[in-house]
Enzyme design. Structure first.
Site, PDB file in Angstrom:
ATOM      1  N   SER A   1       0.768  -1.226  -0.041  1.00 25.51           N
ATOM      2  CA  SER A   1       0.050   0.082   0.022  1.00 25.51           C
ATOM      3  C   SER A   1       0.818   1.209  -0.226  1.00 25.51           C
ATOM      4  O   SER A   1       1.449   1.486  -1.009  1.00 25.51           O
ATOM      5  CB  SER A   1      -0.987  -0.331   1.223  1.00 25.51           C
ATOM      6  OG  SER A   1      -1.959   1.043   1.181  1.00 25.51           O
TER       7      SER A   1
ATOM      8  N   ASP B   1      11.022   5.039  -9.429  1.00 24.56           N
ATOM      9  CA  ASP B   1      10.725   5.682 -10.779  1.00 24.56           C
ATOM     10  C   ASP B   1      11.256   6.886 -11.015  1.00 24.56           C
ATOM     11  O   ASP B   1      11.649   7.507 -12.097  1.00 24.56           O
ATOM     12  CB  ASP B   1       9.114   5.780 -10.822  1.00 24.56           C
ATOM     13  CG  ASP B   1       8.567   4.386 -11.062  1.00 24.56           C
ATOM     14  OD1 ASP B   1       9.333   3.366 -10.996  1.00 24.56           O
ATOM     15  OD2 ASP B   1       7.492   4.237 -11.337  1.00 24.56           O
TER      16      ASP B   1
ATOM     17  N   LYS C   1      -0.921  -3.814  -3.582  1.00 20.64           N
ATOM     18  CA  LYS C   1      -2.282  -3.348  -3.210  1.00 20.64           C
ATOM     19  C   LYS C   1      -1.989  -2.018  -3.880  1.00 20.64           C
ATOM     20  O   LYS C   1      -1.413  -1.105  -3.132  1.00 20.64           O
ATOM     21  CB  LYS C   1      -2.095  -3.234  -1.692  1.00 20.64           C
ATOM     22  CG  LYS C   1      -3.967  -2.904  -1.442  1.00 20.64           C
ATOM     23  CD  LYS C   1      -3.941  -2.770   0.195  1.00 20.64           C
ATOM     24  CE  LYS C   1      -5.486  -2.027   0.436  1.00 20.64           C
ATOM     25  NZ  LYS C   1      -5.638  -0.621   0.320  1.00 20.64           N
TER      26      LYS C   1
END
Length: 411
Positions: free
Chosen positions: A311, A322, A336
């Site tokens: 999560s 990223d 999730k």
């Protein structure tokens, strides 16, 4: 002329008749229980992430269930749960007043129970361990991420909702509960007797270490994203910077998540700029959260992840990865990628509702897929005092990567 007057007169008569019908049609007042049911229906109707409501007529679901007699509040709750079950989404659920109050422990700092973060598969009903909480009865008993809880005190968890299972594991300090655990590692079943205890939720551990020879290392372990986590991480980084830390390891292993906003704010502590996460609502519209200021440190960073990283932890790990701010080491994360909001109901109960899904800055949808680290290092069973030591291969790999990065930076 008569041909033109007749339709007008007819319309006037029709309008009067319709008005009279409207005035004389009895309006049935809703009972208190029907109002609570209708509240729940309206919240889902305007907020749920899937505008098709699992490819069904949401209005007809309401009409069918609201006509049944609600003889008690429990009948009302059962009807709401029956309605929510048609969405086939285990994260969208009713929280009875006591469950709703208990949920607040995630931000208050302590709870009573065995110390497990759990998830339930919407298709199979399997109750899976996301992660045990540090220094909890569950962790001390050796329960691991991805283990399945098959029974609680002999009662099959397949017959329970996620919140019912959590409620059965909570209890008075010193009382016992028996969990039947299907081990993910060897597929064997074992009965484990746990003694419930007070669980302290200390979200952040920070240490200045000498594991990089002559280079001071800042080690930050983040256990949960509660209301205090952002401030504690910020204070930890600032303290380590003053002590001369030249590289960092951020340990997100077995961090099951928590508050979305906390994950976003902690990402901003490490990033000068860039997208942190994209959110996708029911209309498919993209929203985003951005880094908006100066990072607290520019030092090299490695993030440790594993199947218990879920999560908000995945949002943070994905943002740092990223944006090329950190290297990820460990194992694939939990997966999730759904965002829930909490909604109050008028009787003190509440709804947890999936309102959006998220994508990493590279537009990767990780729901049920997880994030694959840059360096995959299988985990091994570790005692609590072995985490982040020579016995911890993932931690040792992080040290090796940081050593290489520091050598390159110095040349």
């Amino acid at each position: 002329m008569q041909k033109r007057v007749f339709p007008i007169a007819f319309l006037i008569i029709l309008q009067v008749c319709l008005t009279w019908i409207t005035w004389t049609t009895p309006v049935l007042a809703l009972t208190e229980d029907q109002k609570i049911f209708s509240e729940s229906w309206r919240i889902i109707n305007r907020s749920y992430v899937d505008e098709s409501f699992n490819h069904q007529n949401w209005w007809s679901i309401r009409e069918k269930l609201i006509r049944q007699p609600f003889k008690s509040r429990e009948d009302t709750y059962s009807a709401i749960e029956k309605m929510l079950a048609t969405l086939d989404d285990p994260f969208t659920r009713l929280l009875r007043p006591d469950q709703y109050r208990s949920l607040q422990v995630n931000t208050s700092g302590e709870l009573m129970g065995v110390g497990l973060q759990i998830s339930q598969d919407g298709e199979t009903g399997n109750l899976t361990v996301i992660a045990p909480i540090d220094d909890s009865p569950a962790e001390r008993a050796g329960i691991q991420p991805q283990d399945q809880i098959v029974k609680i005190d002999g009662f099959s968890t397949s017959e329970l909702t996620l919140d019912e299972s959590a409620a059965r594991m909570r209890g008075l300090r010193g009382s016992q509960v028996t969990l039947t655990v299907l081990r993910n590692s060897n597929k064997t079943t074992e009965d484990i007797i746990l003694v419930r205890d007070r669980i302290a939720l200390n979200p952040v551990i920070t240490e200045l270490r000498s594991d990089l020879k002559d280079t001071p290392l800042g080690y930050i372990r983040l256990n949960q994203f509660n209301a205090n986590a952002t401030e504690e991480v910020a204070q930890g980084i600032q303290s380590l910077e003053k002590k001369g830390a030249k590289a960092y390891i951020l340990d997100l292993r077995n961090n099951p998540g928590g508050l979305l906003q906390s994950g976003i704010e902690i990402a901003r502590l490490w990033l000068d700029e860039g997208t942190i996460v994209y959110t996708v609502n029911r209309q498919g519209l993209l929203g985003s959260f951005e880094a908006v200021g100066s990072a607290l440190t520019q030092a090299p960073l490695v993030v440790l992840v594993n199947p218990g990283t879920a999560s908000a932890s995945e949002i943070l790990a994905g943002a740092l990865h990223d944006n090329h701010r950190a290297t990820l080491v460990g194992e694939k994360t939990f997966g999730k990628g759904l965002i829930q909001s909490l909604f109050d109901l008028s009787d003190g109960s509440g709804l947890a509702v999936t309102v959006a899904k998220y994508e990493t800055p590279n537009h990767t949808d990780i729901n049920k897929l997880g994030i694959m680290p840059d360096r995959v290092i299988p985990s091994e069973p570790l005692l609590r005092n072995q985490v982040a030591t020579e016995a911890d291969h993932q931690y040792q790999t992080a040290l090796e990567l940081l050593s290489s990065q520091l050598v390159v930076a110095q040349n």
